[in-house]
Design an enzyme around this catalytic site. Structure first.
Site, PDB file in Angstrom:
ATOM      1  N   PRO A  43      -5.497  -1.299  -5.754  1.00  0.00           N
ATOM      2  CA  PRO A  43      -6.524  -2.268  -6.150  1.00  0.00           C
ATOM      3  C   PRO A  43      -7.539  -2.443  -5.027  1.00  0.00           C
ATOM      4  CG  PRO A  43      -4.319  -3.103  -6.613  1.00  0.00           C
ATOM      5  CD  PRO A  43      -4.144  -1.876  -5.772  1.00  0.00           C
ATOM      6  N   GLY A  90       4.678   5.590  -5.345  1.00  0.00           N
ATOM      7  CA  GLY A  90       5.986   4.981  -5.156  1.00  0.00           C
ATOM      8  C   GLY A  90       6.319   4.672  -3.709  1.00  0.00           C
ATOM      9  N   HIS A 140       0.824  -1.213   0.000  1.00  0.00           N
ATOM     10  CA  HIS A 140       0.000   0.000   0.000  1.00  0.00           C
ATOM     11  C   HIS A 140       0.858   1.262   0.000  1.00  0.00           C
ATOM     12  CE1 HIS A 140      -4.319  -1.378   1.042  1.00  0.00           C
ATOM     13  NE2 HIS A 140      -3.678  -2.352   0.425  1.00  0.00           N
ATOM     14  N   ASP A 141       2.063   1.171   0.504  1.00  0.00           N
ATOM     15  CA  ASP A 141       2.979   2.311   0.414  1.00  0.00           C
ATOM     16  C   ASP A 141       3.449   2.498  -1.023  1.00  0.00           C
ATOM     17  OD1 ASP A 141       4.730   4.408   1.277  1.00  0.00           O
ATOM     18  OD2 ASP A 141       6.385   2.980   1.187  1.00  0.00           O
TER      19      ASP A 141
END
EC number: 1.11.1.7
Length: 364
Positions: A209, A116, A110-111
């Site tokens: 997503p 990026g 998720h980071d």
């Protein structure tokens, strides 16, 4: 007579055990000298007698325990020191709660998928001043493990003096160590990432997503990050470990209808209700793909991977051979870990992962 013999036999057994201990320690000691002769060449313990040998064992073991951390700091390269410090924290966290391994893998994902690998997800909100990614819908009451990253950062500071490592780097290392700890394949993590001085609330919504994404939407989101279809299916395999909130996966539109009965959630969903993502949620294996091939994937976004001939072929490849999956997953994680921060982003190496430094260093 038999009584005396038994006592004599017992005494001889204790002597034999003591002598064996001395011999083992002596062999180990000599091996250490062979490896680190320059450090230990002036040390010459006396093992000629059982008494002095046992005494030396006790003394040296006590000294070893007291000085182990100091010795490690002196012997490890700066990079190896960082890896060792982070791994110790991650291993301890997963030993305490196995689910944490999956959480750390997800936190890194998720980071990196939002502007990026810049540690943006780690920044706390500041009331009235700053809104980051932590409370965006994909992360709110869901993303976790922040305290483990904070502990790992502090451990690096304490254990590896004069070494500057970003919070984004620590996230990448923690994810890799989590994969390995849960039974997956380890892989290399290059250091050198920087931390952003901001985060992107809307980016977390638009770029990550979602469990309700159809295949077309998923392909576009991964393509935007320059991932191939095979890499997309491999990264989806992160769902072979961990749990999700019932309110996220076991609701209409998010859950695979064929797997509805697998949702072990109460009728009244709360954020504390959890659903495992495959039938072996603490093992990094291929069961996730086995479940998909049996039309028993929990999340809608997972099961649709079998709805296209190309992606379904990759699912079958991974279901047929766990080593193919583990190798492809490791390679895709390395690629994901190299996703750069947004162009023009203000970057630094944060002292504390949850907040920017009081005064910014020059953009890196």
């Amino acid at each position: 007579m038999g009584f005396r013999l038994s006592h004599l036999s017992l005494a001889l057994s204790f002597v034999a055990l003591a002598l064996a201990g001395v011999a083992i320690y002596r062999n180990t000691y000599e091996a250490i000298i062979m490896k680190n002769g320059s450090l230990l060449k002036n040390v010459s313990p006396d093992f000629d007698s059982l008494e002095s040998g046992v005494a030396s064992i006790l003394t040296l073991n006590n000294n070893k325990k007291r000085n182990s951390d100091k010795y490690l700091r002196q012997q490890l390269t700066p990079e190896a020191c960082v890896f060792s410090a982070v791994r110790a924290v991650v291993d301890s966290a997963i030993d305490a709660e196995t689910r944490m391994g999956a959480s750390l893998i997800r936190l890194h994902f998720h980071d990196c998928f939002v502007d990026g690998c810049d540690g943006g997800i780690l920044l706390d909100d500041i009331n009235g001043t700053f809104t980051g990614e932590q409370n965006s819908p994909p992360n709110a009451n869901s993303a976790r493990g922040y305290e483990v990253i904070a502990q790992a950062k502090q451990s690096v500071i304490n254990t590896c003096p004069n070494v500057s490592v970003s919070c984004a780097d620590i996230l990448a290392i923690a994810a890799r160590d989590s994969v390995a700890k849960l039974g997956g394949q380890t892989y290399s993590v290059a250091l050198g990432r920087s931390d952003a001085r901001t985060a992107n609330f809307s980016g977390a919504i638009n770029q990550l997503p979602a469990p309700f994404d159809n295949l077309t939407v998923q392909i576009q989101k991964f393509s935007d990050k320059n991932f191939t279809l095979r890499e997309m299916v491999a990264l989806a395999g992160a769902h072979t470990v961990g749990f999700a909130r019932c309110s996220t996966v076991c609701t209409s539109g998010n859950v695979n209808p064929a797997a509805q009965l697998q949702c072990n959630c109460s009728a009244t969903l709360t954020d504390s209700d959890l659903q495992q993502l495959d039938t072996t949620p603490t093992m990094f294996d291929k069961v996730y793909y086995d479940n998909l091939n049996s039309n028993q994937g929990i999340m809608f976004s997972d099961q649709v991977l079998t709805g296209d001939a190309t992606t379904a072929g990759f699912v079958t490849d991974y279901s047929n051979d766990v080593n193919v999956f583990l190798g492809d997953f490791a390679a895709a994680m390395i690629k994901m870990g190299d996703l750069p921060p947004s162009a023009g982003a203000q970057l630094e190496i944060r002292d504390v992962c949850s907040r920017v430094n009081p005064t910014s260093v020059a953009s890196m």
